[in-house]
Design an enzyme around this catalytic site. Sequence first.
Site, mmCIF file in Angstrom:
data_model
loop_
_atom_site.group_PDB
_atom_site.id
_atom_site.type_symbol
_atom_site.label_atom_id
_atom_site.label_comp_id
_atom_site.label_asym_id
_atom_site.label_seq_id
_atom_site.Cartn_x
_atom_site.Cartn_y
_atom_site.Cartn_z
ATOM 1 C CG HIS A 122 -33.730 -2.509 -5.127
ATOM 2 N ND1 HIS A 122 -32.576 -2.201 -4.435
ATOM 3 C CD2 HIS A 122 -33.895 -3.845 -5.017
ATOM 4 C CE1 HIS A 122 -32.089 -3.324 -3.921
ATOM 5 N NE2 HIS A 122 -32.862 -4.331 -4.255
ATOM 6 C CG ASP A 199 -32.471 -0.614 -10.724
ATOM 7 O OD1 ASP A 199 -32.919 -0.639 -9.571
ATOM 8 O OD2 ASP A 199 -31.867 -1.592 -11.227
ATOM 9 C CD GLN A 202 -35.441 -7.909 -10.430
ATOM 10 O OE1 GLN A 202 -35.846 -8.954 -10.918
ATOM 11 N NE2 GLN A 202 -34.629 -7.899 -9.378
ATOM 12 C CE LYS A 225 -30.759 -8.286 -8.670
ATOM 13 N NZ LYS A 225 -31.162 -8.992 -7.462
ATOM 14 C CB CYS A 371 -34.201 -4.076 -1.290
ATOM 15 S SG CYS A 371 -33.099 -5.228 -0.462
#
Lengths: 413, 145
Positions: A122, A199, A202, A225, A371
């Site tokens: 991303h 990261d 998600q 999220k 993104c």
Amino acid sequence: MTFDLEIIAQQFAIIRHYESKGRFHYLDNAATAQIPDCVISAITEHDTLHRSNVKRGIHRLAEEATDAFEIGRDRVAKYLGIQNSNEIIFTGGTTAGINMVALGFGQNLKAGDEIVLSQAEHHSNLVPWQILKQVKGVSLRFLPVDRYGVLDLSRMEEFITPATKLVAVTHASNVTGAITDVAAISKMAHEQGAKLLLDGAQMAPHGPLELGGLGADFYAFSGHKTYGPSGVGILWGCMESLEQLPPAFGGGEMIEHVTLEKTSYADPPHRFEAGTPPITQAVGLGVALEWLGNHDLQGIHNHLDNLTKQIMIGMEQLNNRYENRIHILGPPKGEKRLPLISFAVRDAHPHDICQIMNDRHGVALRGGHHCAEPLHAIFDLDGTTRASLGLYNRQQDVDALLNGLEDCINILD
Amino acid sequence: MNNNMYNDPIIAWSKRKEHMGTLENADCRATENNPLCGDRISVEMKLDNNRIKEIAFHVRGCILAKASAAHLASLVTGLDLETLEQLKQGFRKSLKENDKEVFFLESHDVFKPVRSRKSRHSCVLLPYDAAMKALRTGWRTPPRR
């Protein structure tokens, strides 16, 4: 622990509101998830009864606000399987957390040092390192992805070398849903003396995460999220890494002692929380993660896996009828993946698909490059349409998606 | 008025092929991107005394972007930068006006359904941005002042 789908769905005011008015199928959870009633109540109660700045005043509200803020930190730690809450830093989100590591960690880097990323990142885990490259002259290297978008680690040793100072990769892709083999990367990175940042934007909603045993040194994710408020996120770091990390931002609260000439810094986590933090949002995030962690997380996984498979089967059936117009990105059916599916429809632009789905079917999807422009370029795609599931999604949402997709194919033919 | 954005007139405009492609020996050209969706529009123009004589678009984008490019191409012959800017401003104002009774630019009436979809305004305006960029800074040989 129990997992009752209808009970869960009815805990969301926005779902109750829009379903009472007609069709409402929210399948954009990878962008932002909805927020349950208990989190809204917690935020409202905090700002109604306990609102004050934290770690500054000694009056009643200041103590109550500080307690609530730190309880939020403890709740986040519990969800992440972390014993030491001081390893939990409240940030503005995943992007802010990664930028903090780039700015802080980058202070001690020099030209010739290498940062290893991947082709699947991303922009939040790409652009901060490009900026660091411009400022410090470090080199960026990119682990490749295979044809399914999974990080190809077969030649990892060519990329992660003694020159590598940090490996920063996605825990799971927001485009392909592919999940990274963290154990393999962590082993290689640490053998070469490099730190590992993940990261987790998600993956975080799909816990439990058990960060202590994951093998990462830093982990960043966003509150919005994970069924929490926007404007807040988490940067976790193992204490050894945090103690070595220079602060990225200076200001109030992160100090120990200040003169005009120099400043000594507070210990983690406050060293990294300059200024007034997102207090109300942190309270809300703690409640969200406690709420989430109290559910049957394996049951939720199984449910979302089942819905994801149904979507893929449905798309295969559409392909049989419509000359293979749908191309699905990511691991094939049956392979481990997040409950999100990005797809391209031949001769149909993602924005047109998303508009028709919204206007005619009440289905919320996301269209574009999400993104992740470089990853789309690797697949030779300008953009894709993405459906991403949350724990409140049900069979009716999958049915609406597939029916709507067939409608799109007919209209845009 | 059909408020459906994917109505027959818009789809018909999106499929028109005249003014799509490239121009040999174009006097100016430019490319504009929409970073939110990945739409990309390239435009080439031949000019006569700083006024548009011929135009060709290459559109990588949604139906609205394609339709708007084809529609704009049908209007621009004889326009210069200033009149093109005025045309864009009129279109933009029509799209943004909150009062539904406000007169929508008649020449652009086919795009009236786009008004209520703010997130799609940039799609129909992108061809204008590309054309203006070409006239401002995309000259093959900069004009004598």
